[in-house]
Design an enzyme around this catalytic site. Structure first.
Site, PDB file in Angstrom:
ATOM      1  N   ASP A 273     -61.390  29.244   3.554  1.00 24.71           N
ATOM      2  CA  ASP A 273     -62.304  29.361   2.511  1.00 24.71           C
ATOM      3  C   ASP A 273     -63.889  29.432   3.019  1.00 24.71           C
ATOM      4  O   ASP A 273     -64.057  29.568   4.464  1.00 24.71           O
ATOM      5  CB  ASP A 273     -62.268  28.496   1.388  1.00 24.71           C
ATOM      6  CG  ASP A 273     -62.638  27.013   1.729  1.00 24.71           C
ATOM      7  OD1 ASP A 273     -62.842  26.686   2.855  1.00 24.71           O
ATOM      8  OD2 ASP A 273     -62.668  26.311   0.723  1.00 24.71           O
TER       9      ASP A 273
ATOM     10  N   CYS B  89     -60.108  24.857   5.409  1.00 21.63           N
ATOM     11  CA  CYS B  89     -60.960  24.473   4.428  1.00 21.63           C
ATOM     12  C   CYS B  89     -61.848  23.380   4.630  1.00 21.63           C
ATOM     13  O   CYS B  89     -61.867  22.830   5.780  1.00 21.63           O
ATOM     14  CB  CYS B  89     -60.401  24.546   3.036  1.00 21.63           C
ATOM     15  SG  CYS B  89     -59.425  23.011   2.696  1.00 21.63           S
TER      16      CYS B  89
ATOM     17  N   THR C 276     -61.802  19.926   3.966  1.00 26.18           N
ATOM     18  CA  THR C 276     -60.942  18.783   4.384  1.00 26.18           C
ATOM     19  C   THR C 276     -59.586  19.473   4.786  1.00 26.18           C
ATOM     20  O   THR C 276     -58.951  18.409   5.663  1.00 26.18           O
ATOM     21  CB  THR C 276     -60.775  18.228   3.118  1.00 26.18           C
ATOM     22  OG1 THR C 276     -59.995  19.070   2.092  1.00 26.18           O
ATOM     23  CG2 THR C 276     -61.843  17.793   2.524  1.00 26.18           C
TER      24      THR C 276
ATOM     25  N   HIS D 130     -40.981  17.920  15.570  1.00 24.60           N
ATOM     26  CA  HIS D 130     -40.244  17.429  14.487  1.00 24.60           C
ATOM     27  C   HIS D 130     -40.175  18.239  13.052  1.00 24.60           C
ATOM     28  O   HIS D 130     -39.143  18.021  12.453  1.00 24.60           O
ATOM     29  CB  HIS D 130     -40.859  15.749  14.080  1.00 24.60           C
ATOM     30  CG  HIS D 130     -40.753  14.945  15.234  1.00 24.60           C
ATOM     31  ND1 HIS D 130     -40.815  13.525  15.190  1.00 24.60           N
ATOM     32  CD2 HIS D 130     -40.286  15.077  16.461  1.00 24.60           C
ATOM     33  CE1 HIS D 130     -40.432  13.134  16.447  1.00 24.60           C
ATOM     34  NE2 HIS D 130     -40.281  13.794  17.205  1.00 24.60           N
TER      35      HIS D 130
ATOM     36  N   HIS E 252     -33.744  17.139  13.711  1.00 25.51           N
ATOM     37  CA  HIS E 252     -34.874  17.678  13.085  1.00 25.51           C
ATOM     38  C   HIS E 252     -34.631  18.741  12.162  1.00 25.51           C
ATOM     39  O   HIS E 252     -35.139  18.984  10.965  1.00 25.51           O
ATOM     40  CB  HIS E 252     -35.975  17.803  13.909  1.00 25.51           C
ATOM     41  CG  HIS E 252     -36.532  16.594  14.653  1.00 25.51           C
ATOM     42  ND1 HIS E 252     -36.957  15.388  14.111  1.00 25.51           N
ATOM     43  CD2 HIS E 252     -36.190  16.339  16.056  1.00 25.51           C
ATOM     44  CE1 HIS E 252     -37.196  14.580  15.114  1.00 25.51           C
ATOM     45  NE2 HIS E 252     -36.801  15.240  16.204  1.00 25.51           N
TER      46      HIS E 252
HETATM   47  C1  RB5 Z   1     -64.964  23.626  -0.911  1.00 22.20           C
HETATM   48  O1  RB5 Z   1     -65.969  23.245  -1.219  1.00 22.20           O
HETATM   49  C2  RB5 Z   1     -63.973  22.485  -0.823  1.00 22.20           C
HETATM   50  O2  RB5 Z   1     -63.246  21.985  -1.934  1.00 22.20           O
HETATM   51  C3  RB5 Z   1     -62.655  23.111  -0.080  1.00 22.20           C
HETATM   52  O3  RB5 Z   1     -63.188  23.550   1.210  1.00 22.20           O
HETATM   53  C4  RB5 Z   1     -61.608  22.068   0.422  1.00 22.20           C
HETATM   54  O4  RB5 Z   1     -62.032  21.228   0.874  1.00 22.20           O
HETATM   55  C5  RB5 Z   1     -60.773  21.727  -0.321  1.00 22.20           C
HETATM   56  O5  RB5 Z   1     -59.704  21.028  -0.374  1.00 22.20           O
END
Ligand code: RB5
Length: 142
Positions: free
Chosen positions: A8, A65, A67, A98, A133
């Site tokens: 994203d 993304c 996180t 694994h 596994h």
């Molecule tokens: C976008 O702002 C953020 O929510 C996305 O990149 C991600 O971290 C979602 O899990």
């Protein structure tokens, strides 16, 4: 080996860094977007990369993304997808050995670029161990 990439807006810059790193190493890249920092919804890209693995368009996927959480949750809704969010190289090694993870997920706002590239390299160089596994992976499927 063909690698599908997806991110994203939060992962766009790291996707570009990973793309150029892998191209230099001779990997074939399938870039599923996004293609700018304009705000988008991460499930679009999680789904696109998951489908490219299931349809055997690519051997492995990398999703990014902010996180790494939302995009890995999206990909993991697909039967046969094992997307692993890794924040160090040991996790990358063990999830290949694994879990036979077929997608690596990264959090661009959590993991520095240099470490992210080390995680990518470890993930792509490590082989699945099979054996006990395999039974466990089969048991994941509902
Ligand atoms: C976008 O702002 C953020 O929510 C996305 O990149 C991600 O971290 C979602 O899990």
């Amino acid at each position: 080996m063909k690698i599908a990439l997806g991110a994203d807006h939060g992962g766009f810059a790291l996707k570009e860094i990973i793309k150029s790193h892998l191209e230099k190493k001779g990997f074939e890249i399938l870039d599923k977007g996004t293609y700018s920092t304009e705000s988008v919804d991460y499930p679009t890209y999680g789904k696109a990369v998951a489908k490219s693995i299931l349809e055997k368009e690519a051997d492995f996927g990398i999703l990014i993304c902010g996180t790494g959480i939302g995009i890995s949750i999206s990909a993991n809704r697909f039967k046969g997808i094992r997307a692993a969010l890794c924040s160090n190289t040991t996790m990358a090694k063990l999830t290949r050995e694994h879990n036979d993870a077929n997608i690596l997920a990264l959090g661009a706002r959590m993991t520095g670029d240099i470490l992210a590239l080390e995680i990518v390299d470890e993930f792509l160089r490590t082989k699945f161990e099979g054996g006990r596994h395999s039974t466990r992976i089969e048991a994941i499927e509902l």
